[in-house]
Structure formats: structure tokens, C-alpha cells
Design a protein around this motif. Structure first.
Motif, PDB file in Angstrom:
ATOM      1  N   ALA A   1       0.846  -1.197   0.000  1.00  0.00           N
ATOM      2  CA  ALA A   1       0.000   0.000   0.000  1.00  0.00           C
ATOM      3  C   ALA A   1       0.881   1.247   0.000  1.00  0.00           C
ATOM      4  CB  ALA A   1      -0.910  -0.009   1.215  1.00  0.00           C
ATOM      5  N   ASP A   2       1.845   1.301   0.926  1.00  0.00           N
ATOM      6  CA  ASP A   2       2.731   2.467   0.982  1.00  0.00           C
ATOM      7  C   ASP A   2       3.496   2.631  -0.311  1.00  0.00           C
ATOM      8  OD1 ASP A   2       1.918   3.163   3.446  1.00  0.00           O
ATOM      9  OD2 ASP A   2       3.643   2.327   4.512  1.00  0.00           O
ATOM     10  N   TYR A   3       3.857   1.507  -0.926  1.00  0.00           N
ATOM     11  CA  TYR A   3       4.631   1.574  -2.165  1.00  0.00           C
ATOM     12  C   TYR A   3       3.791   2.176  -3.273  1.00  0.00           C
ATOM     13  CZ  TYR A   3       7.192  -0.143  -6.256  1.00  0.00           C
ATOM     14  OH  TYR A   3       7.863  -0.241  -7.443  1.00  0.00           O
ATOM     15  N   GLU A   4       2.537   1.750  -3.366  1.00  0.00           N
ATOM     16  CA  GLU A   4       1.724   2.189  -4.498  1.00  0.00           C
ATOM     17  C   GLU A   4       1.292   3.639  -4.371  1.00  0.00           C
ATOM     18  OE1 GLU A   4      -1.235  -0.815  -4.536  1.00  0.00           O
ATOM     19  OE2 GLU A   4       0.004  -2.219  -5.680  1.00  0.00           O
ATOM     20  N   ASP A   5       0.989   4.087  -3.167  1.00  0.00           N
ATOM     21  CA  ASP A   5       0.490   5.469  -3.074  1.00  0.00           C
ATOM     22  C   ASP A   5       1.623   6.476  -2.841  1.00  0.00           C
ATOM     23  OD1 ASP A   5       1.236   5.469  -0.453  1.00  0.00           O
ATOM     24  OD2 ASP A   5      -0.785   5.272   0.355  1.00  0.00           O
ATOM     25  N   GLY A   6       2.858   6.023  -2.911  1.00  0.00           N
ATOM     26  CA  GLY A   6       3.970   6.967  -2.851  1.00  0.00           C
ATOM     27  C   GLY A   6       4.462   7.281  -1.450  1.00  0.00           C
ATOM     28  N   THR A   7       3.796   6.732  -0.425  1.00  0.00           N
ATOM     29  CA  THR A   7       4.235   7.013   0.942  1.00  0.00           C
ATOM     30  C   THR A   7       5.629   6.454   1.198  1.00  0.00           C
ATOM     31  OG1 THR A   7       1.939   6.832   1.647  1.00  0.00           O
ATOM     32  CG2 THR A   7       3.610   6.810   3.358  1.00  0.00           C
TER      33      THR A   7
ATOM     34  N   GLU B   1       8.191   6.293  -0.647  1.00  0.00           N
ATOM     35  CA  GLU B   1       9.246   7.215  -1.065  1.00  0.00           C
ATOM     36  C   GLU B   1       9.496   8.246   0.028  1.00  0.00           C
ATOM     37  OE1 GLU B   1       7.707   8.797  -4.667  1.00  0.00           O
ATOM     38  OE2 GLU B   1       8.202   7.004  -5.841  1.00  0.00           O
ATOM     39  N   LEU B   2       8.407   8.738   0.622  1.00  0.00           N
ATOM     40  CA  LEU B   2       8.578   9.751   1.665  1.00  0.00           C
ATOM     41  C   LEU B   2       9.223   9.147   2.900  1.00  0.00           C
ATOM     42  CD1 LEU B   2       5.266  11.703   1.235  1.00  0.00           C
ATOM     43  CD2 LEU B   2       7.552  12.277   0.436  1.00  0.00           C
ATOM     44  N   LEU B   3       8.872   7.900   3.212  1.00  0.00           N
ATOM     45  CA  LEU B   3       9.527   7.241   4.345  1.00  0.00           C
ATOM     46  C   LEU B   3      11.022   7.110   4.067  1.00  0.00           C
ATOM     47  CD1 LEU B   3       6.939   4.426   5.141  1.00  0.00           C
ATOM     48  CD2 LEU B   3       7.345   6.534   6.410  1.00  0.00           C
TER      49      LEU B   3
ATOM     50  N   VAL C   1      12.349   1.699  -4.045  1.00  0.00           N
ATOM     51  CA  VAL C   1      11.943   3.071  -4.400  1.00  0.00           C
ATOM     52  C   VAL C   1      12.912   3.699  -5.391  1.00  0.00           C
ATOM     53  CG1 VAL C   1      10.683   3.558  -2.289  1.00  0.00           C
ATOM     54  CG2 VAL C   1      13.144   3.976  -2.385  1.00  0.00           C
TER      55      VAL C   1
END
Ligand code: HEM
Ligand SMILES: Nc1ncnc2c1ncn2[C@@H]1O[C@H](COP(=O)(O)OP(=O)(O)OP(=O)(O)O)[C@@H](O)[C@H]1O
Ligand SMILES: Nc1ncnc2c1ncn2[C@@H]1O[C@H](COP(=O)(O)OP(=O)(O)OP(=O)(O)O)[C@@H](O)[C@H]1O
Ligand SMILES: [Mg+2]
Ligand SMILES: [Mg+2]
Lengths: 249, 221, 231, 221, 231
Positions: D73-79, D81-83, D220
Motif C-alpha cells: 500500500a505504501d509503495y503504491e500510493d507513494g508514501t 518514497e517519503l519514508l 523506491v
């Protein structure tokens, strides 16, 4: 302005408010009388002794467990086919009540099982199918609450209710189809019930009482649900009015 | 009908490009089944006695792993909306995805089951009926599972929620499936259970695509 | 540069019109817009404008058949859309905010899938569409490797690849560079010339000639709930 | 450290939006475990012998059900990258997500396991050690599984294969876990198995977050 | 309307500069760009232009520290970025194509999470940022219910909510309505006035005053493979 999707449920509410006091009163009286008979008047069973009194709670709640699910399924069908929102509300209101009856049936059943069969639980057809019924209730409730958008949850859970209805006949006839520890229908048998009237009377009193209780609870919960939705709608209307002003400003 | 094939082919292609689903299911199946000999202790006869049940239950649970993604991916990237407005009845679309799912996960399970059966030293006499019931059973699992997936689509915590919806509905499959194998091992006929399974399959073939269609419509609206 | 699959004949004969009367949209217990009328006839383009959250996408979704309007009716050639939804679907293309592109498939596979889904399996319209949006060079790349704009262009190619008389485009020019924007406008112009209809939402000015305009801001009645209570 | 807590809290929030959701997990375990009696048949003593195995399999299943969403989920919505560009070492971030995962799946299992154990009439004498091994074992499952999930990111085939090579590493955990309970029921000491489990836990605590961090960076970039 | 958390003091003292020399980027065995130099100093804005697929996002990702350049070096205050990546990360905000918004969380929860992640847990900058992008009224809505533009605004609010001297914005104005675009430009102007730096990629004209410009088209050497063979 009024929109079809929320056909304003005044008619339903008027009817509900009319019925509620009667249902509540009937529930109190019938259950009261039923308890008095079953624990005071009716004789202990010649082989089961006092434990037979569990029956007066166990059997009605078992019936109600199935009856409630039927109500949920029918209401769901009405909601899906005629798209009447109040039907969904009724289904969602009835489910937890039915789940409670099912839980009572399971609990009293296994309480009764200990002295009768020497075990709390056996994996026989009837007990199992009732357990499945319980899971279906839980699934319905979980699904109805699993979405942010209420209309999404009510439709999803309605479908589940319809598919799960297959389970009802299995519960009812499991005792006849498979040879189970659990005893077959004696009250609800076609023709003469093979059970003594001194036991039949309190049993029926309790059954009627439970039904009245069910109706009362469903009405209360449905009213609460409708009020909650109305409030939610008001709140989000406010929010978005402010939002719109915020952008334009 | 061309739309139907298009969906099946696409799902198979994606599944083969990124083997995750099928392999995940198989690996879990093997690990879970392999666990029991250690848990129960190695007396062969006892193992053999529980083999059918263990096989069926682990197969069911393994299948659970694949449903979460069944419609999720299409839902998130907007494909599902296009499927919903394609000039083809949505239940047919759902059926197509179900077929693809069965080919991706059901068939591998089917292939793996004899191996595991032997690991749990099930008597070879039971293998035939095991495969037969598994074939029907996995199809039912795909159908019911798809329904659950469609219902839980877009909900919080879909993974657990949908297995909570599916598993109770699958209990009959389990009973008849395992029952059939035990019957044969016990030297009886398994016709009755197999017929019951086929009946279930038919019922699901009617109910589930319809349910999926309604649920998916609700999901994209 | 581009030919829309088999020449527009199919729908030039139909001469469809698309209109809505008294449309209302409810999302999560809230009236997004109400009492909205529109009509599009062959060769016309309708542009939806309005602030973020004013309901452009919601309206396009209703038009596309994703969800039923809470009130009002949608007419296709004067007959309610619900009378024959499949016929309507066959005549419409919907392009949403999300591109519906599968990263694991190549550009061509993505396009071919959607073509097959609409029963127009032949590859000709497909290649034409790819070159129209300038993706022909990347046709066999996995879509994972496309940039944002290239992905959006792939989504647009889907609309060009198979014939339909009504295009519903939600912010079609998002993430596109100048050249691609021009290509899109050209395609839209050709579509209209062939008697097609276009409804497009946008937040930036769109250079379509002689468009009808619809400002969603006019149709919001914030402060009234679906129950009729006023906040 | 505040970043650490932020991640844990967020994941818990997302997972358990309401109380009903967390109850759901427990119900799921009960259902999954309840399947075995159907399959294997209700003889109490046989059930009792399987109980440890059943518990561990359901634990594994519950963990795996949530793994593919763990980073996906984090990978797909771009989170993700921010992590990755947050001013906090990535292994700490990974550890945070692992903790959250354990709280979401491991703890409910711990709560439910006595119930299940009794349903499968395991002798009460085994309950203590069962809980103990479960606590350690579920933590290991979360750690190893997270590594697998991280490797599988980006749906590159190599990644998927790697992630599946990871899973069999869990077999020893399951064996020791089930073995410990068996031992106690058999009247022996379980110290040895428990120590082995703790050793495994330590090893994973060192290796897995680091491995996750490397895999996530690769995903990422 | 907006105050960037604690007033920009933190980084006005640092007076950072950000530059890159001879940067090259390889994606999937293909040289996207090579030999690229840039430099940004306090108060400056650098705008990246170029056709779709020219490498704007790729460059921004390199700048943000997502991936290492295939060649060349990135300098922060003259020192290589890799010397102290955490210090660099603390001073940079990256806004990608994807909004990194969790549908299940409310608007405020989304923002608070990213704030806490960067160690600035206080809610003040948070509310200011929300009102700056006009989302304050929706603060307690689940993000699932946001429209496309509202979601993008939430992503932008994240950048405004916690202080950092370098903003890396990938097509910041996508999906925004006119009012929001103006708000964004205003925020950027304030940021630059406070000594901050901005690098923004775009396909549409951005109304920033006195920007530096970098056209990616100049740096692609299409014919050459990473192996040096010329195709
Ligand atoms: C957890 C265990 C049990 C469950 C789930 C259960 C479930 C049910 C259900 C669903 C019914 C309604 C059947 C119908 O209406 O046809 C029922 C009826 C009944 N149960 Fe149980 N039961 C359980 C244990 C027991 C035990 C231990 C006894 C006593 C030996 C018992 C005695 C009866 C009797 C006498 C009836 C009325 C049958 C009739 O006249 O229709 N049950 N039970
Ligand atoms: N994930 C990826 N894997 C491999 N190659 C990629 C990936 N993403 C992009 N590319 C390639 O890198 C090149 C540059 O992509 P990039 O996203 O930087 O372009 P861009 O300038 O941002 O385009 P746009 O204006 O559409 O955003 C493209 O040609 C694309 O083919
Ligand atoms: N999935 C959803 N569930 C509930 N409400 C939603 C959903 N999506 C949007 N909304 C609400 O509906 C309203 C209209 O949303 P819509 O996406 O149509 O706006 P829009 O005009 O397309 O905005 P944008 O220009 O940002 O795309 C918004 O105020 C939003 O709050
Ligand atoms: Mg929109
Ligand atoms: Mg880009």
C-alpha cells in the motif's frame, strides 16, 4: 428539496412509534409469565430433572435466532430489489439482536449439554450449523460497518445475508438429515406436538415474549440508526458549506 | 464472449509475469501441511487418519491468501470502473475473473495435493477421489471467495474481513470433501458426497457471479 | 496522423443526442449538486468547470453510468439510458482521473485488452491510436516504465482506439506536454467533425472551438441535506 | 523516535479504524481453527494432539494474509518514497511497521489462542507454554514475513521468488513452537525449545529490519 | 494566511546552496539524461521543463535522494549530499506525482503523520498549512472522500506544514483549480522571501517571478547506450 434515495421515512417512523409501546409491554408480561411458569409451575423432567428448565430459554432463543435471520434476509432482499433505504436500516438493526439470540442459544445449549451429553460441545450437524449462523451474523455486522460510506455497507451486507440464507434450512433439518446427538423437533413437529402441555405452555409464552422483545428492540435500534444518519448528513452538509465558502473566500 | 476471453488472458498474463499469487498459495499449502507431522508426532497410521482433513483445511486456508488481491488491483487503478461500463454484463466479467483465479490458484493446489497427500502418507487408494473432490472443491472456493472479495472491496482490513465472510460459507465443502476421501479410505462409496459437491458447485455458479456483479456495481458507484 | 478505427460511419448514422434533466448527485449523505440540466448533440463539446470538489468528476461518472443519479434522468436519443444500458455503453468512452494502466503489461497489451473488452479486436485502430498520442515507439515497453504523462497518453489512446460517439473525459490534458495536448485537441476536433460528442471536465482553459460550458458552481445547494433539513 | 511512534500509531489506526475491526481478527482465528474439527472429525483426543499445529498454522495464515499489504500500500500510493527520504534511518521505519504488524496480528492471536485451545480441548497444563511460545513465535513470523514482503515489492519476479525462499525459514519456528507445547503435554521440560525460539528472535531482530531497509531502498530507487 | 511552522529562521541562518555537476540518470538500461549541471541558491526557483519522458521527475528524484545518479555529484552547501544524508533530508521536502495520501485516515491525521515523521509534531504549522490550501473545513473527513484536486492540495499542505529550506515539487499545480494554484504560488513566494529554495517540474507555464529555467531536452543523448555503443 427531497431526494428519492432517502424517501423520508416518516411513514415508517409513525408506524414504529405506534407499535413500540405495545411490543414492549407484551414482551414484559409474556416473558414474566413465562419465567414464572417455567421455574415455578412446570414439573421437573422425569429423566432430566431440574436442568430441563434450561429448555425454556434455550428453545425460544433458538427459534428466534433463525427467525431473526429470516427477517434480516427478507429486509435485505427488499432493500436490494426495491432500493428502499428503510429496509436496509431494519436489516442492520435486526442483525445484532439476532446475533444475541444465537449466542444465548449456543450458551444455554452447551450449558445443557454438559449434564445431558457430558460435554460442552460436540461437532454435530445442528450445533455446527448454528455456529455457522452465528458467524454469518458476525460477518453481516462486520461488513455493514466496514465502510465509510453507509450505503456501500448496507448493500454489501444485504448480499451476504441473501447468500447466507441457504444455512437456515440446514439448521432446521440438520437433525433429520444427519444422525446427531441433538434431539429432533418435538414441538414443531407436524401434527400433535409430542411434549406435555405443562411444558408446552411456558415454552410458547417465552417464545411469544421473545418475539415481542425482538420487535421492540428492532424498532428502537432502527429509529436510532435513522436519527444518526440524519445527523451525519446535517454535519457533512455544514462541513461542505464551510468548505465551499473557504475556497471562494 | 471475446471480452470474457480478454479478461481471462489478461489475468493469466499478469499472474505469470509476477508469479506471486500462485506461488504464495502453494508455499503456504506445503508449509502448513508439512507442519502437522511434527505437531502430531510421526505415527503413520494416525497421520493417515487425519490426512484428508488436514489436506482440505490447509488447501482452503491457502486459497484465502489469494482473494485479497482478486479485485483490489483493478479497483485501485481504475480498471474496475471500465469493466463496469464495458458493453458486457458484469456477471460475465466476474465469471471471467473467477475462471482466471481458479486457473491461477486452484489448479496449482490441485497439482500439489497428491504430493502432500503422500507426505502425510495417505493411502494411494484415496488419491483418485481426493483429486476429483479437490477439482470441484477448488472451483467452489474460487466462486465463493470471489464473492467475498467483491463484498469486502474497498473496506478497511479487507484481508481478514473477507476470510471471515468466506470460511463459514465453505464449511460444507470441507465436510463433504474430506468426508468423501475418508469414505473411500474406509472402503465405502463416495458417490453421495461427490454429488453433493457438484450440487454446491452448480448453486455457486448461479449465485456467486450474480452476487459479485451486484457487489462490484456498488463498489464503483 | 489518426483515424478513429473504422471511419466514424457507425455513429454518424445514429445521430445520437445525450441529455440530462434535473440531475442530482449524493455522495456520502451529501448533495453535491442538484437540479442540473445539460444536453449535447452531435458535433458539440460540453466543458465542465468549477472549483475542486464542485462535482465535475461526479457528474461525469453519472453520465458514464457509474452510479445512478439520486434524482433526474439521463436520456440517450430521447430514451432513458437505463432502457438499454449496453447499447449506451457501446457508444461511450469514459476517461477518469485514474489511468487504468496495468504496470505489468506492455503498452500494446494494455490497449489491446481494452479494445477486446469493447469487441473491437482488430489491431489497426490500435496502432493508429498509439501513433496519434506519440507512443508508437514505446509500444512494447512494459507500462511500468512509462512516465506520468506517457501513462496518461496511453489512457487517452484507449479512447481513440475504438469507435464511440460519446467521449466523457475527466481532465484529459493533465500531465501532458504541449505537443500531446495539441494532439488531443486535434483528435477531439476530428471526432466532432465526424459527428461525435465530447464532454470534458477541466481546471485549466481548454482550446476547443465553440464549446458549450457548464459551471458546476451554479448547482450546488450546500446547506440542504438529502433529508430536506437545511444546515 | 517520534517518527517511530508516528508510524506505529498510523498503521494501527489504519488497521483498526474501529473496535469491531480488531474483534474481527479474533473471530477470524476462531473460524479458521474451527475448520479443523470439520475436516479431521471430532474425536477429542485427536483434536487435542493437533491443537498446537492448528494454532501455529492459523497464526502463520493470519500473518501472511496481511503481509502483501504490509509495504505494498505504501509503495503504491507513494508514501514509501517519503519514508525513504524522511530524516530517520530506514531500518527503524521498517522496525516500526513490523511492530505495528505484530500488534495487529500477533497480539489478537495471543488473546484468542486460549479460546481456540479449549475449543480443540487441549489440556490446560499446556496453555502457559503455548502462550509463551506464541508470543515469541508470532514476533518472529512478523519479522521474517516483513522481510519477504519487502523483497516482493515492485512485483519484480526475482523479488517474489526471493520472498518465497524466505518463508520456509519459518518452519523451524513452527516446529519448535509446536514441539514445546507437545513436550509440556508429554510431561517434559520445554526450556530448550523456548531458548531456541528466543535465539531465533534475537537473530531476526538484528537481521530482518536491516534486510528490509536494503530491500525498500532498492524498491523506491 | 500561511506561516511556515516556526518562522523560517532555522534555515535562513544556514544560507544553504544546492547544486549538481555532470549528473547522469539511467533508467532501465537507457540514458535518460547526461552531463546535467544545475545550481540553486537561497531565494531562487528552478523550473524544469521538457517533453513527457524527458526526465523531469527522474531528476527531481535524484535531487531528493531517491536513487543515486549514474554519474556526477550532488552538493549541499558545497559538501557532497551523501556525507550527511539525514541533515539533507531534514532540509528538503519532496512532492512526487503520487500524493501519498491514506484514504482511510482523515485529512488532519494524514498531515499529522508526515509532520511527526519529520519530528515537527506541533499542530500549529499544521492548521496554518490546511487553511493555506483551503482544506481547513474538511480537516476531519476521511481522505477517501476528497476529490482529485482536494487530494493534491492535501499533498501540498504536507510541504507547507513543516519547515525545510529546499522544496522539490513535481508538477505541483496538477489537478488544482485557479484559486488553489494562486495559493500555491503565494506560498512559494513567501518561502523564497524567507530564503528558501524551490525546484519545480512542469508541463504548463508556472507564474513564478524571476525563475531559473532548465530544459531537460538539452541533456538527452538518445543514441548512446550506457555501454557507450551508439545505436
Ligand atoms: C450448543 C448446543 C446446542 C445448540 C446450538 C442447539 C440448537 C438448537 C436449535 C437451533 C433448536 C431449534 C430446532 C428447531 O426449531 O427445529 C434447538 C431445539 C431444541 N434443543 Fe437444542 N441445541 C443445543 C444443545 C441442546 C441440548 C444439550 C439439549 C438437551 C439435551 C437440547 C435440547 C433441545 C430441545 C428439546 C429443543 C426443542 C426441539 C423442538 O421441539 O423443536 N439442545 N436446539
Ligand atoms: N519506473 C521506471 N522504470 C524504468 N524507466 C522509467 C521509470 N519511470 C520512467 N522511466 C523512464 O524514464 C524516462 C523519464 O521519465 P520521467 O518520469 O522522469 O519523465 P518526466 O519528464 O517526468 O515525464 P512527465 O512529464 O510525463 O512526468 C522516461 O522515458 C521513462 O521511459
Ligand atoms: N469517493 C467519494 N466518497 C464520498 N464523497 C466523495 C467521494 N469522492 C468525492 N466526494 C465528494 O464529492 C464532491 C465532488 O467530488 P468530485 O471529485 O466530483 O469533484 P471534482 O469537481 O471532480 O473536483 P476535482 O476538480 O478536484 O476533480 C467532493 O466535495 C467530495 O468531497
Ligand atoms: Mg475530478
Ligand atoms: Mg514526471
Amino acid at each position: 428539496m427531497l431526494l428519492h434515495r432517502y424517501a423520508n421515512p416518516t411513514r415508517f417512523l409513525k408506524l414504529a412509534n405506534a407499535i413500540l409501546p405495545w411490543a414492549a409491554g407484551a414482551a414484559a408480561i409474556l416473558i414474566g409469565a413465562g419465567l414464572y411458569y417455567s421455574f415455578g409451575k412446570s414439573p421437573p423432567d422425569y429423566q432430566q430433572g431440574e436442568t430441563v428448565r434450561i429448555m425454556y430459554v434455550h428453545v425460544p432463543s433458538a427459534w428466534m435466532a433463525m427467525f431473526s435471520y429470516a427477517v434480516v434476509a427478507v429486509a435485505s432482499a427488499v432493500g436490494l430489489i426495491w432500493k428502499h433505504p428503510v429496509a436496509h436500516v431494519v436489516a442492520i438493526a435486526a442483525a445484532p439482536v439476532g446475533a444475541c439470540f444465537t449466542a444465548i442459544c449456543l450458551a444455554t445449549g452447551s450449558l445443557w449439554g454438559k449434564p445431558m451429553w457430558g460435554t460442552w460441545w460436540v461437532w454435530d450437524a445442528r450445533l455446527t450449523s448454528v455456529l455457522i449462523l452465528f458467524f454469518l451474523y458476525l460477518g453481516f455486522i462486520a461488513l455493514a460497518n466496514a465502510f465509510d460510506d453507509a450505503s456501500r455497507g448496507e448493500r454489501a451486507s444485504a448480499i451476504l445475508a441473501l447468500v447466507g440464507a441457504v444455512n437456515l434450512p440446514i439448521i432446521k433439518f440438520s437433525v433429520d438429515w444427519w444422525n446427531t446427538l441433538h434431539q429432533p423437533a418435538s414441538v414443531t413437529k407436524m401434527g400433535m406436538p409430542s411434549i406435555h402441555t405443562s411444558m408446552l405452555i411456558p415454552l410458547l409464552l417465552m417464545a411469544l415474549g421473545f418475539t415481542a422483545l425482538f420487535v421492540a428492540l428492532v424498532i428502537v435500534r432502527a429509529r436510532a440508526e435513522l436519527a444518526a444518519r440524519r445527523i451525519r448528513a446535517l454535519r457533512s452538509a455544514r462541513i461542505h458549506r464551510d468548505a465551499a465558502e473557504g475556497v471562494s473566500a | 464472449m471475446t471480452g470474457f476471453m480478454a479478461i481471462v488472458v489478461r489475468d493469466l498474463r499478469i499472474a505469470l509475469r509476477q508469479l506471486s499469487d500462485s506461488l504464495m498459495v502453494i508455499v503456504f499449502f506445503v508449509i502448513a501441511a508439512a507442519l502437522f507431522p511434527f505437531g502430531v508426532g510421526p505415527e503413520p497410521n494416525q497421520l493417515a487418519r487425519m490426512a484428508p482433513g488436514v489436506l482440505w483445511v490447509t488447501a482452503l486456508l491457502a486459497a484465502m491468501l489469494s482473494f485479497d488481491r482478486l479485485f483490489q488491483a483493478d479497483y485501485e487503478d481504475g480498471t474496475l470502473e471500465l469493466l463496469a461500463v464495458a458493453p458486457q454484463p458484469l456477471w460475465l466479467t466476474a465469471l471471467a475473473k473467477i475462471c482466471a483465479h481458479w486457473l491461477i490458484t486452484g489448479v496449482p493446489l490441485l497439482v500439489a495435493s497428491p504430493v502432500i497427500a503422500i507426505m502425510l502418507n495417505l493411502e494411494p487408494s484415496g488419491l483418485g477421489v481426493l483429486m476429483a473432490t479437490m477439482a470441484v472443491g477448488t472451483a467452489i472456493v474460487s466462486l465463493v471467495g470471489a464473492l467475498g472479495a467483491a463484498l469486502a472491496l474497498g473496506s478497511r482490513r479487507s484481508g481478514v474481513l473477507l476470510s471471515l465472510l468466506i470460511l463459514p460459507l465453505l464449511i460444507p465443502v470441507l465436510i463433504f470433501g474430506a468426508g468423501a476421501v475418508e469414505a473411500v479410505l474406509g472402503g465405502f462409496e463416495a458417490r453421495q458426497q461427490i454429488l453433493l459437491l457438484c450440487g454446491l458447485l452448480l448453486a455457486c455458479l448461479v449465485l456467486c457471479p450474480w452476487g459479485c456483479a451486484v457487489a462490484l456495481r456498488a463498489a464503483v458507484e | 496522423m489518426l483515424c478513429i478505427g473504422p471511419p466514424g460511419a457507425i455513429f454518424r448514422r445514429i445521430m445520437a443526442t445525450f441529455e440530462g434533466h434535473g440531475l442530482a448527485c449524493i455522495r456520502s449523505d451529501r448533495i453535491v449538486f442538484a437540479g442540473l440540466d445539460f444536453s449535447v448533440s452531435p458535433g458539440e463539446a460540453l466543458i465542465l468547470t468549477g472549483a475542486n470538489g464542485s462535482g465535475k468528476s461526479s457528474l461525469l461518472r453519472l453520465m458514464a453510468g457509474l452510479g445512478r443519479p439520486a434524482a433526474g434522468s439521463l436520456l440517450w436519443n430521447g430514451a432513458p439510458v437505463d432502457d438499454d444500458r449496453d447499447a449506451f455503453f457501446r457508444q461511450t468512452h469514459y476517461l477518469g482521473h485514474r489511468d487504468a494502466v496495468k504496470a505489468a503489461l506492455t503498452v500494446r497489451e494494455n490497449l489491446a485488452f481494452h479494445g477486446a473488452l469493447r469487441g473491437s479486436g482488430d489491431g489497426t485502430g490500435l496502432d493508429a491510436a498509439l501513433s496519434a498520442v506519440g507512443l508508437d515507439a514505446l509500444a512494447d515497453m512494459p507500462a511500468r516504465m512509462l512516465s506520468a504523462g506517457q501513462t496518461r497518453r496511453l489512457a487517452l489512446a484507449r479512447v481513440l482506439a475504438s469507435p464511440a460517439s460519446l467521449w466523457l473525459l475527466d481532465e484529459p490534458t493533465i500531465a501532458l506536454d504541449a505537443a500531446s495536448v495539441a494532439a488531443v485537441f486535434a483528435a477531439v476536433a476530428r471526432h466532432r467533425a465526424a459527428g461525435g460528442m465530447v464532454v470534458a471536465s477541466t481546471n485549466v482553459p481548454l482550446a476547443l472551438e465553440a464549446p458549450k460550458r457548464l459551471d458546476l458552481a451554479e448547482f450546488r445547494d450546500a446547506g440542504v441535506t438529502p433529508w430536506g433539513d437545511s444546515a
